[in-house]
Design a protein around this motif. Structure first.
Motif, short mmCIF file in Angstrom:
data_model
loop_
_atom_site.label_atom_id
_atom_site.label_comp_id
_atom_site.label_asym_id
_atom_site.label_seq_id
_atom_site.Cartn_x
_atom_site.Cartn_y
_atom_site.Cartn_z
N GLY A 111 0.80 -1.22 0.00
CA GLY A 111 0.00 0.00 0.00
C GLY A 111 0.83 1.27 0.00
N LEU A 112 2.16 1.15 -0.07
CA LEU A 112 3.03 2.32 -0.03
C LEU A 112 3.14 2.97 -1.42
CD1 LEU A 112 5.91 0.85 2.18
CD2 LEU A 112 4.23 2.59 2.86
N PRO A 113 3.55 4.25 -1.47
CA PRO A 113 3.77 4.89 -2.77
C PRO A 113 4.82 4.14 -3.58
CG PRO A 113 3.80 6.51 -1.00
CD PRO A 113 3.79 5.17 -0.34
N VAL A 114 4.63 4.10 -4.91
CA VAL A 114 5.53 3.40 -5.83
C VAL A 114 5.86 4.33 -6.99
CG1 VAL A 114 5.85 1.38 -7.30
CG2 VAL A 114 4.32 1.23 -5.33
N LEU A 115 7.15 4.45 -7.28
CA LEU A 115 7.57 5.23 -8.44
C LEU A 115 8.34 4.33 -9.39
CD1 LEU A 115 8.93 8.52 -6.76
CD2 LEU A 115 6.65 8.10 -7.71
N VAL A 116 8.04 4.49 -10.70
CA VAL A 116 8.70 3.70 -11.74
C VAL A 116 8.80 4.60 -12.98
CG1 VAL A 116 6.52 2.72 -12.60
CG2 VAL A 116 8.65 1.44 -12.93
N HIS A 117 9.74 4.30 -13.87
CA HIS A 117 9.87 5.10 -15.09
C HIS A 117 8.59 5.04 -15.92
CE1 HIS A 117 11.26 6.35 -19.07
NE2 HIS A 117 12.27 6.95 -18.44
N ALA A 118 8.27 6.15 -16.59
CA ALA A 118 7.04 6.25 -17.37
C ALA A 118 6.91 5.11 -18.39
CB ALA A 118 6.98 7.60 -18.08
N ASP A 119 8.05 4.67 -18.96
CA ASP A 119 7.99 3.65 -20.00
C ASP A 119 7.68 2.25 -19.46
OD1 ASP A 119 8.50 5.61 -21.83
OD2 ASP A 119 10.62 5.11 -22.08
N ASP A 120 7.73 2.06 -18.14
CA ASP A 120 7.33 0.79 -17.53
C ASP A 120 6.05 0.93 -16.71
OD1 ASP A 120 9.59 -0.36 -18.62
OD2 ASP A 120 10.33 -1.21 -16.74
N LEU A 121 5.44 2.11 -16.74
CA LEU A 121 4.29 2.36 -15.85
C LEU A 121 3.11 1.45 -16.16
CD1 LEU A 121 3.20 4.11 -13.53
CD2 LEU A 121 2.32 5.69 -15.27
N SER A 122 2.75 1.33 -17.42
CA SER A 122 1.57 0.52 -17.75
C SER A 122 1.79 -0.94 -17.38
CB SER A 122 1.22 0.65 -19.24
OG SER A 122 2.28 0.16 -20.04
N ALA A 123 3.06 -1.38 -17.38
CA ALA A 123 3.36 -2.78 -17.07
C ALA A 123 3.26 -3.10 -15.58
CB ALA A 123 4.76 -3.14 -17.58
N VAL A 124 3.24 -2.08 -14.72
CA VAL A 124 2.99 -2.36 -13.29
C VAL A 124 1.54 -2.06 -12.92
CG1 VAL A 124 5.39 -1.93 -12.65
CG2 VAL A 124 3.71 -0.09 -12.37
N ARG A 125 0.87 -1.27 -13.76
CA ARG A 125 -0.49 -0.86 -13.39
C ARG A 125 -1.57 -1.89 -13.73
NH1 ARG A 125 -1.45 5.58 -14.48
NH2 ARG A 125 -0.65 6.31 -12.48
N SER A 126 -1.29 -2.79 -14.69
CA SER A 126 -2.31 -3.79 -15.04
C SER A 126 -1.64 -5.04 -15.59
CB SER A 126 -3.27 -3.22 -16.09
OG SER A 126 -2.65 -3.18 -17.37
N TRP A 127 -2.35 -6.18 -15.47
CA TRP A 127 -1.82 -7.41 -16.04
C TRP A 127 -1.70 -7.32 -17.55
CZ3 TRP A 127 1.28 -11.07 -15.15
CH2 TRP A 127 1.42 -12.07 -16.12
N GLN A 128 -2.67 -6.65 -18.19
CA GLN A 128 -2.59 -6.50 -19.64
C GLN A 128 -1.32 -5.75 -20.02
OE1 GLN A 128 -4.73 -8.03 -21.84
NE2 GLN A 128 -3.03 -7.49 -23.22
N GLY A 129 -1.02 -4.70 -19.24
CA GLY A 129 0.20 -3.93 -19.49
C GLY A 129 1.44 -4.79 -19.32
N PHE A 130 1.44 -5.63 -18.28
CA PHE A 130 2.58 -6.54 -18.03
C PHE A 130 2.73 -7.51 -19.19
CE2 PHE A 130 4.77 -10.21 -16.54
CZ PHE A 130 5.62 -9.81 -15.52
N ALA A 131 1.60 -8.09 -19.61
CA ALA A 131 1.64 -9.08 -20.70
C ALA A 131 2.11 -8.44 -22.00
CB ALA A 131 0.26 -9.71 -20.88
N ASP A 132 1.63 -7.22 -22.29
CA ASP A 132 2.04 -6.54 -23.52
C ASP A 132 3.54 -6.22 -23.50
OD1 ASP A 132 -0.56 -6.60 -24.39
OD2 ASP A 132 -1.00 -4.50 -23.90
#
Ligand SMILES: [Zn+2]
Ligand SMILES: [Zn+2]
Length: 291
Positions: A75-96
């Protein structure tokens, strides 16, 4: 921290930097960093063996499942590079981003790694220091392994965290659907120019002290790209026409030693080599020494 009952070591890399690791750090294991300032404490990555606790948030080197264990659940804040953001925000993003769309892979990632979508993850800014009070953490964009892959420079400790530029003798991994061989080579060149006192990896090597030792380890890691390229050329010369036909013939993995997704990753890496101009491949260390 949690350990699953395994023994854990905390290695101090500088006045404000600790690396927490179990006795094993090859994939799927790994060793996160914890950086402590007067006003804040951040973890860089998390792992199957070590989920940092008692800190204010996570910085992620990239989206891969082995680096994010327990991060969503914290539940803590998470920061990641914009180009990997969709891949942590949803399974579809991870799969893509990874290219692994097989339901069995989803099952493995959600059970073994407890993967969950980090719907509230935000972006970090490369080059902009994150001030923890008397200590800063500066993201350094080192794409290739993934599009948003980052290292982190901790000052004033002169510690550079390399993420999955892991200095292994296996060599760099660029087997995801969105991985780039060109960017991997450029990032290996860029990171070689970063001046630090301690260089450390999530997997394998662990920390290296001093610029000279780092350059030696990095060059031996990087030259595997050239070795793979030569294997692909040899297979072409032997009449193998495409990546499908070359996969499983020892370009990346020795037959019998690959992980479950290894064939697919190897095929993608061979495709990148087949479409790559070899003129910029990292030179073997002795050639660089002579230069
Ligand atoms: Zn990775
Ligand atoms: Zn990793």
């Amino acid at each position: 921290m949690t350990s699953g009952g395994r023994s854990l070591d905390i290695v101090r890399l500088g006045p404000h930097v600790e690396q927490w690791h179990a006795d094993h750090r090859a994939y799927p294991s790994g060793a996160p960093l914890v950086v402590t300032g007067r006003e804040g404490r951040m973890a860089i990555d998390s792992s199957l063996d070590v989920v940092p606790t008692d800190h204010d948030g996570f910085l992620l080197s990239h989206f891969h499942e082995d680096h994010v264990v327990g991060v969503a659940a914290s539940g803590l804040p998470v920061l990641v590079h914009a180009d990997d953001l969709s891949a942590v925000r949803s399974w579809q993003g991870f799969a893509d981003a990874s290219g692994y769309t097989d339901p069995a892979w989803h099952e493995l990632v959600t059970t073994q790694f407890s993967w969950r979508a980090m719907t509230r993850a935000e972006t970090l800014t490369p080059g902009r220091p994150i001030d923890l009070g008397g200590v800063t953490v500066t993201p350094v964009h080192l794409p290739g392994h993934t599009p948003g892959h980052c290292g982190f420079l901790v000052e004033p400790d002169h510690v550079l965290y390399l993420g999955d530029i892991d200095l292994s003798s296996f060599g760099p991994y660029y087997g995801d659907a969105t991985a780039s061989l060109v960017d991997t080579i450029a990032s290996l060149r860029a990171v070689r120019e970063i001046d630090a006192q301690v260089y450390t990896t999530f997997h394998h090597r662990g920390h290296v002290v001093g610029r000279a030792a780092f350059e030696t380890a990095l060059d031996r890691h990087a030259v595997m790209i050239r070795a793979r390229h030569e294997r692909v050329q040899a297979l072409l010369d032997a009449g193998h026409l495409d990546a499908d036909d070359m996969t499983g013939r020892g370009v990346v993995y020795r037959p019998g030693t690959r992980p479950p997704w290894g064939l697919e990753g190897e095929r993608r890496m061979i495709e990148l080599h087949l479409s790559h101009d070899p003129s910029d491949l990292p030179a073997p260390p002795h050639e660089q020494d002579d230069a």
